[in-house]
Motif scaffolding. Structure first.
Motif, PDB file in Angstrom:
ATOM      1  N   TRP A   1       0.718  -1.174   0.122  1.00 43.95           N
ATOM      2  CA  TRP A   1       0.056   0.037   0.092  1.00 43.95           C
ATOM      3  C   TRP A   1       0.938   1.349   0.015  1.00 43.95           C
ATOM      4  N   TYR A   2       1.994   1.089   0.183  1.00 42.57           N
ATOM      5  CA  TYR A   2       2.890   2.358   0.205  1.00 42.57           C
ATOM      6  C   TYR A   2       4.425   1.789  -0.594  1.00 42.57           C
ATOM      7  N   GLN A   3       5.019   3.001  -1.159  1.00 44.57           N
ATOM      8  CA  GLN A   3       6.218   2.699  -1.588  1.00 44.57           C
ATOM      9  C   GLN A   3       7.248   4.081  -1.114  1.00 44.57           C
ATOM     10  N   LYS A   4       8.266   3.836  -0.812  1.00 48.50           N
ATOM     11  CA  LYS A   4       9.236   4.915  -0.462  1.00 48.50           C
ATOM     12  C   LYS A   4       9.606   5.518  -1.716  1.00 48.50           C
ATOM     13  N   ASN A   5       9.922   6.661  -1.791  1.00 49.99           N
ATOM     14  CA  ASN A   5      10.405   7.541  -2.898  1.00 49.99           C
ATOM     15  C   ASN A   5      11.313   8.701  -2.184  1.00 49.99           C
ATOM     16  N   ASN A   6      11.898   9.602  -3.099  1.00 48.48           N
ATOM     17  CA  ASN A   6      12.807  10.525  -2.664  1.00 48.48           C
ATOM     18  C   ASN A   6      12.270  11.419  -1.627  1.00 48.48           C
ATOM     19  N   ASP A   7      11.076  11.884  -1.891  1.00 49.50           N
ATOM     20  CA  ASP A   7      10.481  12.938  -0.809  1.00 49.50           C
ATOM     21  C   ASP A   7       9.907  12.151   0.461  1.00 49.50           C
ATOM     22  N   GLY A   8       9.610  11.136   0.264  1.00 50.70           N
ATOM     23  CA  GLY A   8       8.984  10.422   1.512  1.00 50.70           C
ATOM     24  C   GLY A   8       8.352   9.152   1.143  1.00 50.70           C
ATOM     25  N   LEU A   9       7.075   9.180   1.347  1.00 51.77           N
ATOM     26  CA  LEU A   9       6.275   7.835   0.918  1.00 51.77           C
ATOM     27  C   LEU A   9       5.248   8.375  -0.091  1.00 51.77           C
ATOM     28  N   THR A  10       4.817   7.200  -1.119  1.00 52.74           N
ATOM     29  CA  THR A  10       3.494   7.300  -1.752  1.00 52.74           C
ATOM     30  C   THR A  10       2.558   6.379  -1.394  1.00 52.74           C
ATOM     31  N   VAL A  11       1.396   6.570  -1.311  1.00 54.30           N
ATOM     32  CA  VAL A  11       0.554   5.883  -0.497  1.00 54.30           C
ATOM     33  C   VAL A  11      -0.679   5.818  -1.107  1.00 54.30           C
ATOM     34  N   SER A  12      -1.096   4.620  -1.445  1.00 55.82           N
ATOM     35  CA  SER A  12      -2.480   4.245  -2.021  1.00 55.82           C
ATOM     36  C   SER A  12      -3.380   4.137  -0.983  1.00 55.82           C
TER      37      SER A  12
ATOM     38  N   VAL B   1      -3.811   8.372  -4.836  1.00 53.92           N
ATOM     39  CA  VAL B   1      -2.540   8.143  -4.491  1.00 53.92           C
ATOM     40  C   VAL B   1      -2.051   9.421  -3.936  1.00 53.92           C
ATOM     41  N   PHE B   2      -1.546   9.368  -2.697  1.00 55.86           N
ATOM     42  CA  PHE B   2      -0.810  10.402  -1.917  1.00 55.86           C
ATOM     43  C   PHE B   2       0.611  10.553  -1.834  1.00 55.86           C
ATOM     44  N   VAL B   3       1.355  11.694  -1.958  1.00 51.11           N
ATOM     45  CA  VAL B   3       2.467  11.610  -1.530  1.00 51.11           C
ATOM     46  C   VAL B   3       3.003  12.149  -0.204  1.00 51.11           C
ATOM     47  N   ILE B   4       3.414  11.503   0.800  1.00 49.29           N
ATOM     48  CA  ILE B   4       3.481  12.339   2.253  1.00 49.29           C
ATOM     49  C   ILE B   4       4.862  12.492   2.264  1.00 49.29           C
ATOM     50  N   ARG B   5       5.386  13.774   2.243  1.00 49.35           N
ATOM     51  CA  ARG B   5       6.630  14.252   2.332  1.00 49.35           C
ATOM     52  C   ARG B   5       7.366  14.371   3.833  1.00 49.35           C
ATOM     53  N   GLY B   6       8.521  13.971   3.798  1.00 52.37           N
ATOM     54  CA  GLY B   6       9.263  14.012   5.085  1.00 52.37           C
ATOM     55  C   GLY B   6       9.271  12.698   6.003  1.00 52.37           C
ATOM     56  N   VAL B   7       8.444  11.697   5.392  1.00 51.65           N
ATOM     57  CA  VAL B   7       8.391  10.155   6.301  1.00 51.65           C
ATOM     58  C   VAL B   7       8.867   9.281   5.360  1.00 51.65           C
ATOM     59  N   MET B   8       9.839   8.549   5.906  1.00 54.15           N
ATOM     60  CA  MET B   8      10.327   7.559   5.336  1.00 54.15           C
ATOM     61  C   MET B   8       9.873   6.022   5.644  1.00 54.15           C
ATOM     62  N   VAL B   9       9.038   5.892   6.637  1.00 60.40           N
ATOM     63  CA  VAL B   9       8.599   4.605   7.047  1.00 60.40           C
ATOM     64  C   VAL B   9       7.252   4.928   7.787  1.00 60.40           C
ATOM     65  N   PRO B  10       6.306   4.064   7.373  1.00 58.62           N
ATOM     66  CA  PRO B  10       4.929   4.152   8.007  1.00 58.62           C
ATOM     67  C   PRO B  10       5.015   4.245   9.556  1.00 58.62           C
ATOM     68  N   PRO B  11       4.000   4.657  10.248  1.00 60.32           N
ATOM     69  CA  PRO B  11       4.186   4.560  11.501  1.00 60.32           C
ATOM     70  C   PRO B  11       3.986   3.105  12.023  1.00 60.32           C
ATOM     71  N   THR B  12       3.341   2.124  11.391  1.00 58.92           N
ATOM     72  CA  THR B  12       3.470   0.375  11.635  1.00 58.92           C
ATOM     73  C   THR B  12       4.654   0.056  11.795  1.00 58.92           C
ATOM     74  N   ASP B  13       5.685   0.740  10.623  1.00 57.14           N
ATOM     75  CA  ASP B  13       6.862  -0.096  10.511  1.00 57.14           C
ATOM     76  C   ASP B  13       7.937   0.498  11.301  1.00 57.14           C
ATOM     77  N   LYS B  14       7.690   1.596  12.155  1.00 51.22           N
ATOM     78  CA  LYS B  14       8.859   2.331  12.874  1.00 51.22           C
ATOM     79  C   LYS B  14       9.243   1.507  13.863  1.00 51.22           C
ATOM     80  N   GLU B  15       8.663   0.684  14.510  1.00 50.93           N
ATOM     81  CA  GLU B  15       9.169  -0.006  15.636  1.00 50.93           C
ATOM     82  C   GLU B  15       9.899  -1.451  15.391  1.00 50.93           C
TER      83      GLU B  15
END
Length: 91
Positions: A2-13, A77-91
Protein backbone atom coordinates in the motif's frame (compact mmCIF):
# COMPACT_ATOMS: atom_id res chain seq x y z
CA UNK A 1 2.04 -3.05 -0.98
CA UNK A 2 0.00 0.00 0.00
CA UNK A 3 3.02 2.31 0.14
CA UNK A 4 6.32 2.88 -1.65
CA UNK A 5 9.35 4.83 -0.56
CA UNK A 6 10.47 7.65 -2.83
CA UNK A 7 12.92 10.56 -2.66
CA UNK A 8 10.39 12.88 -0.97
CA UNK A 9 8.96 10.39 1.52
CA UNK A 10 6.21 7.86 0.91
CA UNK A 11 3.73 7.31 -1.89
CA UNK A 12 0.55 5.89 -0.36
CA UNK A 13 -2.40 4.24 -2.13
CA UNK A 14 -5.68 5.02 -0.39
CA UNK A 15 -9.19 3.64 -0.79
CA UNK A 16 -11.58 6.36 0.40
CA UNK A 17 -15.03 5.61 1.79
CA UNK A 18 -16.86 8.98 1.94
CA UNK A 19 -20.03 9.61 3.92
CA UNK A 20 -19.07 7.26 6.76
CA UNK A 21 -20.38 7.58 10.31
CA UNK A 22 -16.92 8.62 11.58
CA UNK A 23 -13.45 9.53 10.36
CA UNK A 24 -10.94 6.70 10.72
CA UNK A 25 -8.10 4.82 9.10
CA UNK A 26 -9.52 1.31 8.99
CA UNK A 27 -6.44 -0.63 7.89
CA UNK A 28 -5.11 -2.33 4.81
CA UNK A 29 -7.54 -3.37 2.06
CA UNK A 30 -5.77 -5.19 -0.75
CA UNK A 31 -2.96 -2.90 -1.88
CA UNK A 32 -4.42 0.28 -0.35
CA UNK A 33 -4.89 1.95 3.00
CA UNK A 34 -8.65 2.05 3.67
CA UNK A 35 -9.83 5.40 5.06
CA UNK A 36 -13.40 6.29 6.05
CA UNK A 37 -14.44 9.94 6.27
CA UNK A 38 -17.69 11.65 7.22
CA UNK A 39 -17.20 14.27 4.50
CA UNK A 40 -19.27 14.09 1.34
CA UNK A 41 -17.60 13.25 -1.98
CA UNK A 42 -18.21 16.70 -3.41
CA UNK A 43 -15.99 19.69 -4.15
CA UNK A 44 -12.93 17.91 -2.73
CA UNK A 45 -14.29 17.75 0.82
CA UNK A 46 -13.61 14.03 1.30
CA UNK A 47 -10.13 14.34 -0.21
CA UNK A 48 -9.27 17.22 2.12
CA UNK A 49 -10.44 15.24 5.16
CA UNK A 50 -8.31 12.28 4.05
CA UNK A 51 -5.30 14.62 3.80
CA UNK A 52 -5.94 15.78 7.37
CA UNK A 53 -6.24 12.21 8.68
CA UNK A 54 -3.08 11.09 6.89
CA UNK A 55 -1.16 14.09 8.23
CA UNK A 56 -2.26 13.29 11.76
CA UNK A 57 -1.49 9.58 11.38
CA UNK A 58 1.99 10.13 9.92
CA UNK A 59 2.85 13.06 12.20
CA UNK A 60 3.33 15.67 9.48
CA UNK A 61 1.63 18.92 8.52
CA UNK A 62 -1.33 18.82 6.14
CA UNK A 63 0.78 20.66 3.56
CA UNK A 64 3.18 17.66 3.52
CA UNK A 65 0.36 15.42 2.23
CA UNK A 66 -0.11 15.96 -1.50
CA UNK A 67 -2.68 14.30 -3.74
CA UNK A 68 -0.84 12.80 -6.68
CA UNK A 69 -3.81 11.29 -8.54
CA UNK A 70 -7.45 10.31 -8.11
CA UNK A 71 -9.07 13.69 -7.35
CA UNK A 72 -12.58 12.49 -8.24
CA UNK A 73 -12.11 8.78 -7.55
CA UNK A 74 -12.34 6.59 -4.46
CA UNK A 75 -8.89 5.15 -5.23
CA UNK A 76 -6.32 7.89 -4.61
CA UNK A 77 -2.55 8.19 -4.40
CA UNK A 78 -0.92 10.63 -1.99
CA UNK A 79 2.71 11.62 -1.48
CA UNK A 80 3.58 12.17 2.17
CA UNK A 81 6.71 14.28 2.29
CA UNK A 82 9.25 13.95 5.07
CA UNK A 83 8.24 10.43 6.15
CA UNK A 84 10.40 7.47 5.21
CA UNK A 85 8.66 4.69 7.17
CA UNK A 86 4.95 4.21 7.91
CA UNK A 87 4.03 4.49 11.62
CA UNK A 88 3.35 0.72 11.87
CA UNK A 89 6.87 -0.07 10.58
CA UNK A 90 8.80 2.33 12.87
CA UNK A 91 9.12 -0.04 15.80
Amino acid sequence: MWYQKNNDGLTVSVLVIPGASRDEIVGIHGDALKVKVTAAPEKGKATERVRELLAEHFGVSVSAVVLQRGQSQRQKVFVIRGVMVPPTDKE
